[in-house]
Design an enzyme around this catalytic site. Structure first.
Site, PDB file in Angstrom:
ATOM      1  N   GLY D 170       0.842  -1.184   0.000  1.00  0.00           N
ATOM      2  CA  GLY D 170       0.000   0.000   0.000  1.00  0.00           C
ATOM      3  C   GLY D 170       0.875   1.232   0.000  1.00  0.00           C
ATOM      4  O   GLY D 170       2.056   1.170   0.346  1.00  0.00           O
ATOM      5  N   CYS D 171       0.304   2.350  -0.411  1.00  0.00           N
ATOM      6  CA  CYS D 171       1.119   3.564  -0.470  1.00  0.00           C
ATOM      7  C   CYS D 171       1.515   4.024   0.922  1.00  0.00           C
ATOM      8  O   CYS D 171       2.645   4.468   1.133  1.00  0.00           O
ATOM      9  CB  CYS D 171       0.406   4.669  -1.245  1.00  0.00           C
ATOM     10  SG  CYS D 171      -1.165   5.186  -0.551  1.00  0.00           S
ATOM     11  N   TYR D 172       0.606   3.919   1.882  1.00  0.00           N
ATOM     12  CA  TYR D 172       0.950   4.352   3.240  1.00  0.00           C
ATOM     13  C   TYR D 172       2.072   3.496   3.830  1.00  0.00           C
ATOM     14  O   TYR D 172       3.040   4.034   4.372  1.00  0.00           O
ATOM     15  CB  TYR D 172      -0.287   4.316   4.139  1.00  0.00           C
ATOM     16  CG  TYR D 172      -1.275   5.440   3.898  1.00  0.00           C
ATOM     17  CD1 TYR D 172      -0.852   6.776   3.890  1.00  0.00           C
ATOM     18  CD2 TYR D 172      -2.625   5.189   3.713  1.00  0.00           C
ATOM     19  CE1 TYR D 172      -1.763   7.815   3.696  1.00  0.00           C
ATOM     20  CE2 TYR D 172      -3.535   6.224   3.524  1.00  0.00           C
ATOM     21  CZ  TYR D 172      -3.104   7.532   3.516  1.00  0.00           C
ATOM     22  OH  TYR D 172      -4.000   8.557   3.332  1.00  0.00           O
ATOM     23  N   GLU D 266       2.187  12.209  -1.188  1.00  0.00           N
ATOM     24  CA  GLU D 266       1.913  11.614   0.121  1.00  0.00           C
ATOM     25  C   GLU D 266       3.087  11.857   1.049  1.00  0.00           C
ATOM     26  O   GLU D 266       4.246  11.712   0.658  1.00  0.00           O
ATOM     27  CB  GLU D 266       1.690  10.105  -0.040  1.00  0.00           C
ATOM     28  CG  GLU D 266       1.430   9.386   1.261  1.00  0.00           C
ATOM     29  CD  GLU D 266       1.098   7.910   1.010  1.00  0.00           C
ATOM     30  OE1 GLU D 266       0.327   7.618   0.082  1.00  0.00           O
ATOM     31  OE2 GLU D 266       1.636   7.066   1.731  1.00  0.00           O
TER      32      GLU D 266
END
Lengths: 362, 362, 362, 362
Positions: D170-172, D266
């Site tokens: 996931g990006c997080y 992000e």
């Protein structure tokens, strides 16, 4: 690059100063004025370009700072230097990204060393010295005007190929002229109103009320009503196109610019009163024919959003007849910093050095 | 509401003037369709209005949810109900914020109970049934057209004062007509191109590619080229104004709309070919005279940004002659949701109920 | 205003200098530093306030320009003047919107004339001179510190009521402290990390790389890592709250700030290590009790977006226990320019002059 | 590609199913789910990739439409097809961009044909089936879990090189883990709070209140408080890193996500309580050593803005000790769609097929 040499030769007899063919290896290019948005993007495109060697980036401020510190996204790991042509070594070409009037002397110095120049300023865009001086004041290097070719690649490719100075168009003229050229060349433009909008990057690295996010955001800002400097540039080029179709009358363009709250993107809406009734079928043929072989102009079937061409060298053009008013609407979308400025400069350099036109731009 | 009939009578003798004062207490108002942007803002403005009583907010979806849950910023602590005129009790007025065709039946039902209506849809904006049906299909309540007054307050204040139905203008016609009215009334408009831009709120509470931040952001999106429904509304009103100056020819307006990435704000650029040469001095006089007494139209000396009027009922107008092309440029800036829609509805309600026109809008 | 006089009397014995009751009519207020975002908004709110008279707006630049020219949306038709207390006539109060260090001398001059002051700078926020001087350098008016009350209305309402100087909190402390106060007062805060984000207006009317739309847009920018000046202000106030619950140890807050690409809005995420396990039910009770009577703090049941409170004086607070980590998360949303700065200044003025606290802010 | 064959051989003994080496020529790749943001960008990157052949793009909607019509900027001139593995011909690899639970069956079908898969969903990210089922419900293909490698390239490069299934993070977790890995590997992480913010593209091609520009714009929106699904993914990987340093206790991460009004970008702020006091000098050494040879992780000396890495595969990491609180702050910036999703998928494909890791990503 023998073909460039040939071009230079054939051109020598009848044109401006012969362009220099570059030696074995990649042409060595300088970007002067790399601290501004236009120069920084030109440096980025040339740095990642497979065929050019970016030998130096110079600035009138921020000297000593690295360009990738000033513009992290562009990832050009060169230190910003003061412009010193003695120090920089042999140059094949330069992109000059200075304000008008400051550009011309730098261009002259570069030409003295036989570097071919793409100038991003307005200094060499107008063939008419009188028109230039009406809008910008005294021209610093009027003698060089004869050597300059207007750098809208799609209109002047052949001349650009061996020009010593390419006057890169303004972003507004780029969008407007690509939208209008097929109609103008066909002698169909009787009158035109251009309403253009662009993102805040169009204001450049300027820190004031027009660029502050809390002022530019949530705003639509029209500016320079009835006085925009891009008008003569558009008119002069339109006149050339119309003259080819036999028109001898002058066309007074009404051009209006706006800033809208995005970064990069520009749309020119051209409202054309035609010399005779034009239908969609004729428009479709006219535009298809004009741009069928152009690598960077796309005639599209639906109104183009600027996002469609963001960070590309493409121009998307859409033309439609309005049966109700009898006028023709042409919409032309570009990225003001790319096709409107820096990537068109690279497109021109590709042409000037006989490289594939899309090299480094895909 | 007998008062409307009465008003028509008492008023007939001497013109606009005496609107009926409402009975003891505040007029009771309903907002139908409060879940959309326009209805929600109307509810907000009426809720905080010192003189109206907002008795209910209804929706065709989200029934049972509180409006301040759907629109926290508007802070209207009412539950969204289904429209039930039997249950809502006596009504003096209603704002109807339904899509066209859906609005007319609701308006009819409200008129049956003598509530005076400000309708935000297109259903009653066009006096010509034929024109309506060309653009929108069959009209659901053609008989009511005669009762409707076009609700651009500055143009029809007197008739609005005692109208049963006020057809609140579209946001594009609001900006365009306020920009053009002084020229049109003076018989100076020979031809006009209107290029209008507005923020994403103009697309309403619609969830699709035109409103998604990752598609609408960083974009300038022209839409409905040569087919915009606001054209006939502008033309019909312009015709009325021009007719007053003796013009009998029809004017075909070319109107082009765009979405730009902000929330609320709208700019209409009107490019006018005049019937004779007009200079700045004459424009200044014309516009000053037209709007000197208008509480919500400001003639300004510099191009207006939409941010200047955001979240206000003001329209800022700027007119300038372009000596070069001979045309006149008029810029007109509003907030599309306020003066372009909901605050103009409240302005109209103030006029209809003989309240100070700026009440609740300052 | 007898109640203010009374307050002044009761206060005289034990507090800082007695506040001046204003004469018949509206209190006369000055805004010093009205050219910045904070001062301009304060001027706007006071201009439209039903009970205060805004007698002058002053600036250290832009003198002679009208404030509604500089900030069209705020519609304050006053000319910006140089600060001249002799010329301005009698003053009951002033809002000082100067940078720190520049504010204190202005505050002193205003106090000399018995004007009560709400100071938006950091100059009087810290009770501890030592702490001030560690962060800001020499204090220009240390003698006045004793007269100052920390202006987070919800925490110091009674003292604010008759203070001579109200030190309006920073926007970050406002959001953070309103989020943390119920936990701190209950002795539950053992450790806290605050991650705060705000819109670009937080950078003020500053023209540089942090505010240019082409740099601030499409960016999330953390700044001042491990060195933020708002930390001591938060710590000093938290200490007061915790001390009331018997805590004597010092709490070192870790605070981190960010700019995000919007105009007005601020969210403080407070990650609290509690002194003992806390469940949602207890949190709900604690926060409900703390803010039940507060007109401008709303305890909400879902994570608040900053848009919910934009252009309002409200603070929305949401607290939730994280069973997984054992920590408590408190989210606190305000408009950094409103409750975070200028509308809280007006809230304080309302309290100082015994007006209804929400007057002019609804 | 003999090296891939070799890897497959050496790996066969101890790992999941042997990966297929591709035949002469470019590996043939499919993107399943190309209509969403992640799949479309993966298709774009593979289309322009010099070494892969993008043989088809499939979608569960929009079938028959061209991908460059849906995403003009990406310029992939392929028609969206329904997924039909019989029709598509031999495949060396696939990127699956389906929602969780829908992905696993597609991955299984692709594995049946020996295609190596980079799966963008959560289906294979967690080694623990129990943890998966606590968050997502029943796993559709639990037998395949053993074959999957967690695709954070910098942490599992060797295993990725010959994996049959790469579970793209996931990006997080990508941003968080790259920020925390050096500290975790050194056994220094005692506790961590992660506050992450990303642009609206993180919500995907979803049309609702979280993505509408008039709701998402001018907003900071925290979501999923104390319940974020990315927590177990971060924890499982952190545990692996900490275990290498001898830690056996479990670490409960507190993770909080936010949407901010930009498109792509992000930032993860990691607030670390360390197992012992750590100073800046040690941090500098630790991070320099960890990432010295990483082509896509840059340890920077100033807080990174997300704009610095927009539309790149880079992650910028900044670590600083906060002497005041004793904690360490680590900031990690990526483009959520690039390094956070699709360009990391390509980075993994490069590793899987023994290509230069930066191929097609510079």
């Amino acid at each position: 690059m023998s073909c460039v040499a040939e071009l230079a030769t054939t051109r020598a007899a009848d044109g401006p100063a012969p362009a220099q063919a570059f030696a074995a290896g990649s042409p060595r290019v300088l970007v002067a004025g790399a601290t501004g948005f236009a120069g920084a993007l030109a440096a980025h495109l040339l740095w990642r370009h497979p065929r050019f060697e970016l030998v130096a980036v110079t600035g009138r401020s921020e000297v000593g700072r690295r360009l990738d510190d000033l513009y992290p996204r562009y990832r050009v790991p060169l230190q910003i230097e003061q412009l010193d042509l003695d120090a920089v070594g042999p140059l094949d070409a330069a992109v000059v990204a200075y304000p008008h009037a400051a550009a011309a002397p730098a261009v002259a110095a570069l030409r003295d060393r036989d570097a071919r120049v793409v100038d991003l300023s307005a200094d060499f865009r107008l063939a008419s010295l009188a028109t230039y001086e009406r809008w910008y004041g005294r021209h610093p290097q009027p003698a060089l005007l004869a050597e300059a070719v207007y750098g809208l690649t799609e209109l002047h490719r052949a001349a650009i190929a061996d020009a010593g100075i390419v006057a890169n168009p303004g972003c507004y003229p780029t969008a407007s002229l690509l939208g209008l050229a097929p109609l103008a060349r066909a002698g169909l433009v009787a009158d035109v109103v251009i309403d253009a909008k662009q993102g805040i990057s169009g204001a450049g690295r300027t820190f004031d009320e027009t660029t502050h996010q809390s002022m530019a955001g949530e705003n639509i800002l029209p500016y320079k009503v009835a006085e925009h400097r891009h008008t003569p540039e558009i008119e002069e080029q339109l006149q050339l196109l119309r003259a080819a179709a036999g028109a001898s009358d002058e066309l007074a363009v009404l051009f209006q610019a706006h800033l809208v709250p995005l970064d990069q993107g520009e749309l020119a809406d051209c409202y054309v009163t035609t010399t005779r009734r034009v239908e969609d079928a004729e428009l479709a043929e006219l535009y298809a024919a004009a741009y069928a072989d152009e690598p960077f102009v796309e005639v599209v079937g639906a109104p183009p959003g600027t996002r469609d061409v963001q960070e590309t060298n493409y121009c998307r053009v859409f033309a439609k007849a309005d049966a109700h008013s009898g006028k023709v609407v042409v919409l032309s979308a570009i990225d003001n910093l790319w096709k409107g400025t820096s990537s068109q400069a690279v497109q021109n350099l590709n042409v000037m050095f006989a490289l594939p036109e899309a090299e480094g731009l895909a």
